[in-house]
Motif scaffolding. Sequence first.
Motif, PDB file in Angstrom:
ATOM      1  N   HIS A   1       0.827  -1.213   0.000  1.00  0.00           N
ATOM      2  CA  HIS A   1       0.000   0.000   0.000  1.00  0.00           C
ATOM      3  C   HIS A   1       0.856   1.257   0.000  1.00  0.00           C
ATOM      4  N   GLY A   2       1.860   1.301   0.847  1.00  0.00           N
ATOM      5  CA  GLY A   2       2.844   2.370   0.811  1.00  0.00           C
ATOM      6  C   GLY A   2       2.494   3.637   1.544  1.00  0.00           C
ATOM      7  N   ALA A   3       1.273   3.767   2.043  1.00  0.00           N
ATOM      8  CA  ALA A   3       0.886   4.989   2.764  1.00  0.00           C
ATOM      9  C   ALA A   3      -0.165   4.648   3.818  1.00  0.00           C
ATOM     10  N   VAL A   4       0.134   3.675   4.653  1.00  0.00           N
ATOM     11  CA  VAL A   4      -0.785   3.291   5.728  1.00  0.00           C
ATOM     12  C   VAL A   4      -0.633   4.348   6.822  1.00  0.00           C
ATOM     13  N   LEU A   5      -1.363   5.434   6.635  1.00  0.00           N
ATOM     14  CA  LEU A   5      -1.270   6.615   7.482  1.00  0.00           C
ATOM     15  C   LEU A   5      -2.657   6.946   8.040  1.00  0.00           C
ATOM     16  N   PRO A   6      -2.736   7.743   9.091  1.00  0.00           N
ATOM     17  CA  PRO A   6      -4.036   7.978   9.734  1.00  0.00           C
ATOM     18  C   PRO A   6      -5.135   8.481   8.803  1.00  0.00           C
ATOM     19  N   GLU A   7      -4.808   9.326   7.820  1.00  0.00           N
ATOM     20  CA  GLU A   7      -5.832   9.818   6.897  1.00  0.00           C
ATOM     21  C   GLU A   7      -6.370   8.737   5.978  1.00  0.00           C
ATOM     22  N   HIS A   8      -5.623   7.651   5.810  1.00  0.00           N
ATOM     23  CA  HIS A   8      -5.999   6.629   4.837  1.00  0.00           C
ATOM     24  C   HIS A   8      -6.630   5.389   5.475  1.00  0.00           C
TER      25      HIS A   8
ATOM     26  N   PRO B   1       6.718  -4.658 -11.430  1.00  0.00           N
ATOM     27  CA  PRO B   1       7.999  -5.192 -10.974  1.00  0.00           C
ATOM     28  C   PRO B   1       8.848  -4.198 -10.199  1.00  0.00           C
ATOM     29  N   ALA B   2       8.532  -2.882 -10.264  1.00  0.00           N
ATOM     30  CA  ALA B   2       9.422  -1.889  -9.652  1.00  0.00           C
ATOM     31  C   ALA B   2       9.472  -2.035  -8.136  1.00  0.00           C
ATOM     32  N   GLY B   3       8.296  -2.057  -7.498  1.00  0.00           N
ATOM     33  CA  GLY B   3       8.241  -2.305  -6.068  1.00  0.00           C
ATOM     34  C   GLY B   3       8.689  -1.164  -5.194  1.00  0.00           C
ATOM     35  N   ARG B   4       8.771   0.052  -5.743  1.00  0.00           N
ATOM     36  CA  ARG B   4       9.173   1.205  -4.936  1.00  0.00           C
ATOM     37  C   ARG B   4       7.980   2.128  -4.724  1.00  0.00           C
ATOM     38  N   ILE B   5       7.938   2.764  -3.566  1.00  0.00           N
ATOM     39  CA  ILE B   5       6.885   3.729  -3.273  1.00  0.00           C
ATOM     40  C   ILE B   5       7.139   4.965  -4.132  1.00  0.00           C
ATOM     41  N   PRO B   6       6.162   5.385  -4.946  1.00  0.00           N
ATOM     42  CA  PRO B   6       6.424   6.466  -5.904  1.00  0.00           C
ATOM     43  C   PRO B   6       6.538   7.850  -5.282  1.00  0.00           C
ATOM     44  N   ALA B   7       5.983   8.055  -4.096  1.00  0.00           N
ATOM     45  CA  ALA B   7       6.032   9.371  -3.459  1.00  0.00           C
ATOM     46  C   ALA B   7       5.668   9.209  -1.992  1.00  0.00           C
ATOM     47  N   MET B   8       5.992  10.234  -1.214  1.00  0.00           N
ATOM     48  CA  MET B   8       5.639  10.225   0.205  1.00  0.00           C
ATOM     49  C   MET B   8       4.665  11.360   0.492  1.00  0.00           C
ATOM     50  N   VAL B   9       3.853  11.177   1.518  1.00  0.00           N
ATOM     51  CA  VAL B   9       2.977  12.243   1.993  1.00  0.00           C
ATOM     52  C   VAL B   9       3.825  13.160   2.862  1.00  0.00           C
ATOM     53  N   GLY B  10       4.011  14.395   2.406  1.00  0.00           N
ATOM     54  CA  GLY B  10       4.994  15.276   3.019  1.00  0.00           C
ATOM     55  C   GLY B  10       4.843  15.469   4.508  1.00  0.00           C
ATOM     56  N   ARG B  11       3.617  15.654   4.977  1.00  0.00           N
ATOM     57  CA  ARG B  11       3.427  15.965   6.398  1.00  0.00           C
ATOM     58  C   ARG B  11       3.699  14.759   7.289  1.00  0.00           C
ATOM     59  N   TYR B  12       3.839  13.565   6.687  1.00  0.00           N
ATOM     60  CA  TYR B  12       4.158  12.361   7.450  1.00  0.00           C
ATOM     61  C   TYR B  12       5.558  11.843   7.134  1.00  0.00           C
TER      62      TYR B  12
ATOM     63  N   ALA C   1      14.882   6.270   1.160  1.00  0.00           N
ATOM     64  CA  ALA C   1      16.088   5.803   0.470  1.00  0.00           C
ATOM     65  C   ALA C   1      15.793   5.274  -0.929  1.00  0.00           C
ATOM     66  N   ARG C   2      14.484   5.239  -1.303  1.00  0.00           N
ATOM     67  CA  ARG C   2      14.057   4.766  -2.620  1.00  0.00           C
ATOM     68  C   ARG C   2      14.444   3.310  -2.857  1.00  0.00           C
ATOM     69  N   GLU C   3      14.451   2.545  -1.767  1.00  0.00           N
ATOM     70  CA  GLU C   3      14.698   1.119  -1.877  1.00  0.00           C
ATOM     71  C   GLU C   3      13.382   0.378  -2.053  1.00  0.00           C
ATOM     72  N   ARG C   4      13.461  -0.884  -2.415  1.00  0.00           N
ATOM     73  CA  ARG C   4      12.265  -1.675  -2.665  1.00  0.00           C
ATOM     74  C   ARG C   4      11.422  -1.797  -1.393  1.00  0.00           C
ATOM     75  N   ALA C   5      10.122  -1.556  -1.523  1.00  0.00           N
ATOM     76  CA  ALA C   5       9.209  -1.702  -0.391  1.00  0.00           C
ATOM     77  C   ALA C   5       8.729  -3.147  -0.300  1.00  0.00           C
ATOM     78  N   THR C   6       8.456  -3.583   0.915  1.00  0.00           N
ATOM     79  CA  THR C   6       7.965  -4.937   1.152  1.00  0.00           C
ATOM     80  C   THR C   6       6.776  -4.881   2.097  1.00  0.00           C
ATOM     81  N   ALA C   7       6.238  -6.035   2.418  1.00  0.00           N
ATOM     82  CA  ALA C   7       5.154  -6.092   3.398  1.00  0.00           C
ATOM     83  C   ALA C   7       5.575  -5.455   4.718  1.00  0.00           C
ATOM     84  N   ALA C   8       6.869  -5.549   5.035  1.00  0.00           N
ATOM     85  CA  ALA C   8       7.368  -4.960   6.278  1.00  0.00           C
ATOM     86  C   ALA C   8       7.198  -3.445   6.297  1.00  0.00           C
ATOM     87  N   THR C   9       7.174  -2.822   5.119  1.00  0.00           N
ATOM     88  CA  THR C   9       6.967  -1.373   5.039  1.00  0.00           C
ATOM     89  C   THR C   9       5.575  -1.009   5.538  1.00  0.00           C
TER      90      THR C   9
END
Length: 346
Positions: free
Chosen positions: A211-218, A240-251, A261-269
């Motif tokens: 999902h990449g943005a499991v944050l309170p607003e979401h 196949p890329a597996g990287r989060i394309p952007a971050m929510v700035g306030r979080y 670090a623009r590394e591959r995201a996993t379930a652990a993320t």
Amino acid sequence: MTAPTDFASAARLLRGARTHNEVFGADPRAATAIYRALAKLVHPDRVGADEAAAAHAAFATLSALWSARHGDRTVTAPSGTYRVGERLAVDDVADYLDATTGTTPVLLKVVRRPADNDLLHGEAAALRRVAAQVRPEHRAYLPRMRDAFTHRDRDSGADRAVAVFDRLDGFVSLAAVREAYPSGLDARDVAWMWRRLLVAIGVAHRAGVVHGAVLPEHVLIEPREHGLVLVGWTYAATPPAGRIPAMVGRYRDWYPPEVPARERATAATDIYLATRCVLALMGDRAPHALRQFARGCLLRPPAARPQDAWRLLTELDDRLEQTFGPRRFRPFALPATVPAWPRHTT
């Protein structure tokens, strides 16, 4: 000005209205409340067969008056036309617009900058991938996306990505819950949210999506029935890329190190971010046993964290039973002043 409280008076008001101001008045906030109250009263799905024809006519009039109030804005897609009402909320990427298609209320998510179209296209792709593989008993954890397309703005000529969702009436975000309980929630109230959140991300992970943005607003909850829906799939990582394309700035400070670090995201993320959410809800009221449990989910190296949300759910259930005893339904209510989603999105 107040809205009628029954179908007959609502239909009578709409039949006699010559202008939208006669129905909604001049105050924008009151107008929205009146529109929603009338929409519930005259919606054809909410009346009996003997009133169906009158309801269709009343709802058509209501939609026309509401469109007239907002300049008759429409968005046309290959699948149909959407009459657009007020802007309900905004986030980092998109505007959330009240809309109807035919007699059905929907929510339009429209990017503000065409440069961000790829993010909304990515959300649509991620949701389709997960929806194609989700088990029937877990569908309720996903928002229902009705449509996704690109719309050309008739004023600017810009092409903007649009996604159309079913409304989630009655849901509030965890961000709104945090604001309502600044001193923290009882861990027994947070327990069901934590469990359901692990199911929601587990559903995504089964489909190969982070999902990449499991944050309170979401993270949205329905307090009465203990429902939970995970929204905000704009930032999802898919093969196949597996990287989060952007971050929510306030979080920015919430994210685990692999994301900036623009590394591959996993379930652990996702597990890391979900844990941040529930700890923030409990605040200083989090029991020691649950803090210990959460600590392993927040380790910096991704490989050191749990990698399986379903297995983690089983472990959480064990820890909750050790801490609070056998699981039982615990009613949860929010103050009436807590804003419903998406209005709390900022």
